[in-house]
Design an enzyme around this catalytic site. Structure first.
Site, short mmCIF file in Angstrom:
data_model
loop_
_atom_site.label_atom_id
_atom_site.label_comp_id
_atom_site.label_asym_id
_atom_site.label_seq_id
_atom_site.Cartn_x
_atom_site.Cartn_y
_atom_site.Cartn_z
N GLY A 169 0.82 -1.22 0.00
CA GLY A 169 0.00 0.00 0.00
C GLY A 169 0.85 1.26 0.00
O GLY A 169 0.53 2.24 0.68
N ALA A 170 1.92 1.25 -0.78
CA ALA A 170 2.83 2.42 -0.81
C ALA A 170 2.40 3.44 -1.85
O ALA A 170 3.11 4.40 -2.11
CB ALA A 170 4.26 1.96 -1.07
N SER A 226 -0.18 5.45 -1.63
CA SER A 226 -0.78 6.67 -1.08
C SER A 226 -0.56 6.73 0.43
O SER A 226 -0.03 5.81 1.03
CB SER A 226 -2.28 6.74 -1.41
OG SER A 226 -3.01 5.87 -0.58
N GLY A 227 -0.98 7.86 1.01
CA GLY A 227 -1.04 8.02 2.46
C GLY A 227 0.23 7.66 3.21
O GLY A 227 1.35 8.05 2.82
N LEU A 228 0.05 6.89 4.28
CA LEU A 228 1.16 6.53 5.16
C LEU A 228 2.25 5.74 4.43
O LEU A 228 3.44 5.98 4.62
CB LEU A 228 0.61 5.72 6.34
CG LEU A 228 1.63 5.18 7.35
CD1 LEU A 228 2.40 6.32 8.01
CD2 LEU A 228 0.93 4.33 8.41
N GLY A 229 1.83 4.78 3.59
CA GLY A 229 2.80 3.94 2.88
C GLY A 229 3.69 4.76 1.97
O GLY A 229 4.92 4.57 1.93
N TYR A 264 -13.27 -3.23 9.83
CA TYR A 264 -11.95 -2.60 9.80
C TYR A 264 -11.28 -2.71 11.17
O TYR A 264 -10.11 -3.11 11.28
CB TYR A 264 -12.09 -1.12 9.39
CG TYR A 264 -10.82 -0.32 9.56
CD1 TYR A 264 -9.82 -0.39 8.60
CD2 TYR A 264 -10.61 0.49 10.68
CE1 TYR A 264 -8.63 0.34 8.75
CE2 TYR A 264 -9.45 1.22 10.83
CZ TYR A 264 -8.46 1.15 9.87
OH TYR A 264 -7.29 1.87 10.02
N SER A 324 -3.69 0.08 14.79
CA SER A 324 -4.46 1.32 14.96
C SER A 324 -5.06 1.39 16.33
O SER A 324 -5.33 0.38 16.96
CB SER A 324 -5.58 1.41 13.94
OG SER A 324 -6.25 2.64 14.13
#
Ligand code: NDP
Length: 315
Positions: free
Chosen positions: A9-10, A12-15, A190, A142
């Site tokens: 998941g790189a 977008s976002g944190l990745g 989730y 999380s």
């Protein structure tokens, strides 16, 4: 030599922020494991990552075949594997009905937990062979799965129950699509998946740390209210959530800061302790956080591990 780190998941976002942070250090070759090649290439370029610091490889966590193919492709590259970061996630708070992965698992738990479970179980064998001095397997957790915190107590609360739905494969066919066997609820799926992520990290630690020396860790990077994770939310929520986190809960962190935090868990020489769930305090210093009772339940961790092995075809 440079370290090799796979980040799921790189795109977008944190990745993406983590990939950028590690690439810029000049010490890492980042393998961006993503389902959309073009999106990932554009994302890497948009944050100014230079070509010699990253490689993109296809991975769709919603298919166990894709996970196995990814592992084969990676092995054919002949790169040693030093660090694996399980970061990708899907969050569908408004879904009224469940959607399913290629293997028929409810999407949230299928992608966030089961896809990563197979990936990490296969790749830990590659990590064992690497000669890198500080090998690490990081599974992003999380606070939302943590019922010992304020945020973790906003309904629906995470709860894996007696795992009867997981045992049934969460297919929704002959029973429930939820781990606890209850009615489908996207936001809960989730949170449940995040509990599984944290339980898996600890079970890995118990089973592998002593023999392999690999550091297993999880973290809560802070509330990164601007990422794509909230893309399924109603527009009003997406407008109000970042300022709410910034000024009211004060839990807000920028994507850059969160990326630097995850990069620390990957590479910082002081964060080598295994079995730890890292968080950061108000002065942005890391500390070992406490997990909720359910997220640290040893018996449940073993049961989730055993059931997950069956579902992904490892047992
Ligand atoms: P994003 O939605 O920005 O990133 C999620 C990533 O996961 C994307 O790259 C997405 O790919 C990828 N992904 C989704 N489904 C699949 C799939 N089937 N196969 C492969 N990749 C997939 O969210 P965040 O950056 O916020 O989330 C990253 C991690 O941080 C998650 O583990 C999340 O639980 C955790 N986290 C986030 C918090 C926050 O406040 N945002 C707080 C605490 C934890 P694509 O680009 O193709 O959609």
């Amino acid at each position: 030599r440079k370290g090799n780190v796979i980040i799921t998941g790189a795109s977008s976002g944190l990745g993406l922020a983590t990939a950028k942070s590690l690439a810029e250090s000049g010490k890492w070759n980042v393998i961006m494991a993503c389902r959309d090649f073009l999106k990932t290439e554009k994302a890497a370029q948009s944050v100014g990552m230079s070509k010699e610091n990253y490689t993109i490889m296809h991975l769709d966590l919603a298919s166990l075949d894709s996970v196995r193919q990814f592992v084969e492709t990676f092995r054919r590259s002949n790169l040693p594997l030093d660090v694996l970061v399980c970061n990708a996630a899907i969050y569908m708070p408004n879904a009224k009905t469940p959607t399913f992965t290629a293997d028929g698992f409810e999407m949230g738990v299928g992608v966030n937990h089961l896809g990563h479970f197979l990936l990490s179980r296969l790749l830990v064998e590659d990590m064992v062979k690497s000669d890198y001095p500080s090998k690490r397997l990081v599974i992003v957790g999380s606070i939302t799965g943590n019922t010992n915190t304020l945020a973790g107590n906003i309904p629906p609360k995470a709860n894996l129950g007696d795992l009867r739905g997981l045992a049934g494969g969460m297919t929704g066919q002959n029973g429930s699509s939820m781990i606890d066997g209850g009615e489908f609820w996207g936001a809960k799926a989730y949170k449940d998946s995040k509990i599984c992520n944290m339980l898996t990290m600890q079970e890995f630690h118990r089973r592998y740390h002593e023999d392999t020396g690999i550091t297993f860790s999880s973290l809560y990077p802070g509330c990164i209210a601007t990422t794509g994770l909230f893309r399924e939310h109603i527009p009003l929520f997406r407008t109000l959530f970042p300022p709410f986190q910034k000024y009211i809960t004060k839990g807000y962190v920028s994507e850059t800061e969160a990326g630097n935090r995850l990069a620390q868990v990957v590479a910082d020489p002081s964060l080598t302790k295994s079995g730890v769930y890292w968080s950061w305090n108000k002065t942005a210093a890391s500390f070992e956080n406490q997990l909720s009772q359910e997220a640290s339940d040893v018996d449940k961790a073993r049961k989730v591990w055993d059931l997950s092995e069956k579902l992904v075809g490892l047992a």
